[in-house]
Write an enzyme that holds these catalytic residues in place. Structure first.
Site, PDB file in Angstrom:
ATOM      1  N   GLN A 125       0.759  -1.142   0.029  1.00 44.01           N
ATOM      2  CA  GLN A 125       0.012   0.036   0.051  1.00 44.01           C
ATOM      3  C   GLN A 125       1.119   1.309  -0.074  1.00 44.01           C
ATOM      4  O   GLN A 125       1.473   1.434   0.993  1.00 44.01           O
ATOM      5  CB  GLN A 125      -1.024  -0.111   1.247  1.00 44.01           C
ATOM      6  CG  GLN A 125      -1.716   1.280   1.191  1.00 44.01           C
ATOM      7  CD  GLN A 125      -2.523   1.477   2.320  1.00 44.01           C
ATOM      8  OE1 GLN A 125      -2.939   0.461   3.133  1.00 44.01           O
ATOM      9  NE2 GLN A 125      -3.076   2.572   2.803  1.00 44.01           N
ATOM     10  N   CYS A 131      -6.354   1.454   1.878  1.00 42.69           N
ATOM     11  CA  CYS A 131      -6.322   0.334   2.653  1.00 42.69           C
ATOM     12  C   CYS A 131      -7.609  -0.702   2.289  1.00 42.69           C
ATOM     13  O   CYS A 131      -7.553  -2.170   2.110  1.00 42.69           O
ATOM     14  CB  CYS A 131      -5.936   0.211   4.017  1.00 42.69           C
ATOM     15  SG  CYS A 131      -7.355   1.237   4.918  1.00 42.69           S
ATOM     16  N   HIS A 200      -8.275   0.801  10.123  1.00 42.99           N
ATOM     17  CA  HIS A 200      -7.409   0.238   8.968  1.00 42.99           C
ATOM     18  C   HIS A 200      -7.850  -1.158   8.636  1.00 42.99           C
ATOM     19  O   HIS A 200      -8.532  -2.047   9.425  1.00 42.99           O
ATOM     20  CB  HIS A 200      -6.009   0.022   9.387  1.00 42.99           C
ATOM     21  CG  HIS A 200      -4.953  -0.606   8.273  1.00 42.99           C
ATOM     22  ND1 HIS A 200      -4.669   0.266   7.166  1.00 42.99           N
ATOM     23  CD2 HIS A 200      -4.254  -1.639   8.277  1.00 42.99           C
ATOM     24  CE1 HIS A 200      -3.928  -0.685   6.500  1.00 42.99           C
ATOM     25  NE2 HIS A 200      -3.683  -1.629   7.246  1.00 42.99           N
TER      26      HIS A 200
END
Length: 289
Positions: A125, A131, A200
């Site tokens: 990433q 994400c 996340h």
């Protein structure tokens, strides 16, 4: 949205940095190259949003789709359609979690991961707030899903099969197509985008033990493969895919992907924070209406 952990409602995710809101710059997500604008708009942790992303990328969603996981207890896990092909976790990116990840990465760098399947598709990433898209790519690329013949994601996976994770990230960042799919989907959520968030996404999949993969490829003979760690060894490994880490993380023998992820979440993630901002989605057969 799942009702577990105080029913957090629609949750947004990002990488662990705070970014200035770029949404005012987006005039037409179908034509603008989002990678040139810096951080993307976060995706909402919502199966409907993830299925729209996957469908736009070429997944046949009447065969495979994302659905909510309503809790971590067996009776709630048992209502999830099977087989589970991948699991996506949204979690708070707290200091304790980062410290544990740093220790884990150092141990892997020192000891290696001899059972990790080297053919797992993994991409780094490099774009802020991407994400959700990275987790989607990891889930779909490492699952036996059904693709539309013209699927742009399937074509990208095939095209980058022999590239490094960093090269895949560079190509992903340079393709307006994926930035535009992400932008369109991010605007489909039920809540207003929030760039400043410390949540996340990561993905979990089951992958063959490296030795079994070598046998399948003809690189080893079955008689040369060392028996598993225990009688319950299925020959499959529980693998975590997080584009910010150095690479895939082997969490050991996988006997049931969904339940193994639930146990890992309880042991490793819930124990590190009092936050209620957790959410799980499973990729598998769609729920029948």
């Amino acid at each position: 949205m799942p009702g577990w952990l105080n029913s957090i409602g629609s949750i947004l995710t990002s990488n662990h940095h705070h970014h200035q809101d770029q949404s005012s710059k987006i005039l037409n997500p179908n034509t603008i190259d989002m990678s040139a604008l810096g951080p993307w708009i976060p995706l909402e942790s919502n199966p409907e949003v993830f299925n729209k992303w996957a469908q736009r990328a070429g997944l046949v969603t009447n065969k495979d789709a994302f659905g909510d996981v309503y809790g971590l207890d067996d009776e709630l896990l048992d209502i999830v359609p099977q087989p589970t092909k991948a699991v996506i976790l949204l979690f708070p990116d707290v200091r304790e979690a980062k410290a544990h990840q740093k220790q884990e990465d150092a141990k892997i760098a020192k000891d290696g991961q001899p059972h990790l399947d080297p053919t797992i598709y993994y991409v780094k990433q490099t774009i802020g707030n991407a994400c959700g898209t990275i987790a989607l790519i990891h889930a779909l690329a490492n699952s036996n899903v059904n693709w539309d013949p013209s699927s742009p994601l399937h074509n990208f996976i095939v095209e980058t099969k022999d590239k490094t994770p960093e090269e895949r990230a560079s190509l992903l960042e340079s393709r307006p197509l994926f930035a535009n799919i992400h932008a369109e989907t991010a605007q489909d959520g039920q809540t207003a985008p929030n760039i400043d968030t410390d949540l996340h996404f990561v993905c979990f999949v089951a992958a063959p033990d490296a030795d079994l993969r070598s046998v399948a490829k003809g690189e080893k003979e079955a008689k040369d493969v060392v028996p598993g760690e225990s009688e319950s060894d299925t020959g499959m490994r529980l693998v975590e895919l997080d584009g910010r880490r150095p690479g895939p993380i082997d969490h050991g023998v996988c006997t049931n992907l969904l339940k193994d992820v639930a146990n890992l979440v309880k042991e490793r993630y819930l124990s590190q924070t009092e936050s209620v901002y957790f959410s799980l989605m499973a990729l598998g057969p769609p729920l029948l209406d």
